[in-house]
Design a protein around this motif. Sequence first.
Motif, short mmCIF file in Angstrom:
data_model
loop_
_atom_site.label_atom_id
_atom_site.label_comp_id
_atom_site.label_asym_id
_atom_site.label_seq_id
_atom_site.Cartn_x
_atom_site.Cartn_y
_atom_site.Cartn_z
N ALA A 111 38.49 -16.78 63.47
CA ALA A 111 37.38 -16.02 64.04
C ALA A 111 36.05 -16.34 63.34
O ALA A 111 35.01 -15.78 63.71
CB ALA A 111 37.67 -14.53 63.95
N CYS A 112 36.08 -17.18 62.32
CA CYS A 112 34.89 -17.55 61.54
C CYS A 112 34.25 -16.33 60.89
O CYS A 112 33.03 -16.15 60.90
CB CYS A 112 33.88 -18.29 62.40
SG CYS A 112 34.51 -19.82 63.11
N ARG A 113 35.09 -15.49 60.31
CA ARG A 113 34.64 -14.27 59.63
C ARG A 113 34.88 -14.37 58.13
O ARG A 113 35.61 -15.24 57.66
CB ARG A 113 35.38 -13.05 60.18
CG ARG A 113 35.09 -12.76 61.63
CD ARG A 113 33.67 -12.31 61.76
NE ARG A 113 33.31 -12.06 63.14
CZ ARG A 113 32.09 -11.71 63.51
NH1 ARG A 113 31.16 -11.57 62.61
NH2 ARG A 113 31.81 -11.51 64.76
N CYS A 114 34.32 -13.45 57.39
CA CYS A 114 34.48 -13.39 55.94
C CYS A 114 35.97 -13.32 55.59
O CYS A 114 36.70 -12.51 56.16
CB CYS A 114 33.76 -12.18 55.39
SG CYS A 114 34.06 -11.86 53.64
N LEU A 124 36.15 -28.08 65.14
CA LEU A 124 35.72 -28.36 63.76
C LEU A 124 35.28 -27.09 63.01
O LEU A 124 35.66 -26.88 61.86
CB LEU A 124 34.60 -29.39 63.75
CG LEU A 124 34.19 -29.92 62.39
CD1 LEU A 124 35.38 -30.53 61.66
CD2 LEU A 124 33.10 -30.96 62.54
N ARG A 125 34.52 -26.24 63.65
CA ARG A 125 34.03 -25.02 62.99
C ARG A 125 35.19 -24.08 62.64
O ARG A 125 35.26 -23.55 61.53
CB ARG A 125 33.03 -24.33 63.90
CG ARG A 125 32.37 -23.15 63.27
CD ARG A 125 31.32 -22.59 64.18
NE ARG A 125 30.60 -21.56 63.45
CZ ARG A 125 29.75 -20.73 63.99
NH1 ARG A 125 29.50 -20.82 65.27
NH2 ARG A 125 29.15 -19.83 63.27
N GLY A 157 24.68 -21.68 60.82
CA GLY A 157 24.51 -22.63 61.91
C GLY A 157 25.87 -23.08 62.39
O GLY A 157 26.86 -22.35 62.27
N PHE A 158 25.93 -24.30 62.92
CA PHE A 158 27.20 -24.80 63.43
C PHE A 158 28.22 -24.96 62.30
O PHE A 158 29.35 -24.49 62.41
CB PHE A 158 27.00 -26.14 64.16
CG PHE A 158 28.26 -26.71 64.73
CD1 PHE A 158 28.96 -26.02 65.71
CD2 PHE A 158 28.75 -27.91 64.29
CE1 PHE A 158 30.14 -26.53 66.23
CE2 PHE A 158 29.92 -28.44 64.80
CZ PHE A 158 30.62 -27.75 65.78
N LEU A 159 27.82 -25.61 61.22
CA LEU A 159 28.71 -25.77 60.06
C LEU A 159 28.05 -25.34 58.76
O LEU A 159 28.64 -25.50 57.69
CB LEU A 159 29.17 -27.23 59.93
CG LEU A 159 30.11 -27.73 61.02
CD1 LEU A 159 30.37 -29.22 60.85
CD2 LEU A 159 31.40 -26.96 61.02
N THR A 160 26.85 -24.78 58.81
CA THR A 160 26.14 -24.34 57.63
C THR A 160 26.62 -22.96 57.22
O THR A 160 26.58 -22.02 58.01
CB THR A 160 24.62 -24.28 57.90
OG1 THR A 160 24.21 -25.54 58.42
CG2 THR A 160 23.86 -23.96 56.63
N LEU A 161 27.08 -22.85 55.98
CA LEU A 161 27.59 -21.58 55.48
C LEU A 161 26.47 -20.65 55.05
O LEU A 161 25.42 -21.10 54.60
CB LEU A 161 28.50 -21.82 54.27
CG LEU A 161 29.80 -22.53 54.55
CD1 LEU A 161 30.47 -22.93 53.25
CD2 LEU A 161 30.72 -21.64 55.36
#
Length: 129
Positions: free
Chosen positions: A18-21, A102-103, A32-36
Amino acid sequence: MITHPPVTLTQTILRGLACRCPRCGQGKLFDGFLTLRKRCEACDLDYAFIDTGDGPAIFIMMLAGAIVVGAALIVEVKYQPPFWVHAALWGPLILITTLLPLRAMKSLLIALQFHHKAAPGRLVDKTPR
């Protein structure tokens, strides 16, 4: 100081996808797309520990390569199309199979790194017996 309950491996994987903490599951991981981000806006976890390196890209390249090369070989053997058909088919498929996951793969590896408390390798001094 707020203590966070232990997280199961399943929760870790879901938070990663889920691209969460990886600690609270609430804050966003990326700017951003791949910027943390620098830290989680929900639990204030500092993301300085994160170092996935080329891991996500390698996994994606291997999976995408297997899919695209396998499909291209099947199409070539079965239909023998001209080269422009191969370019029209496999160019977009390569972009789709590499950029879309990728993300999520990077986020998943970050979450697993956090879950398993991964750290850089260290040499251990051992005394001879």
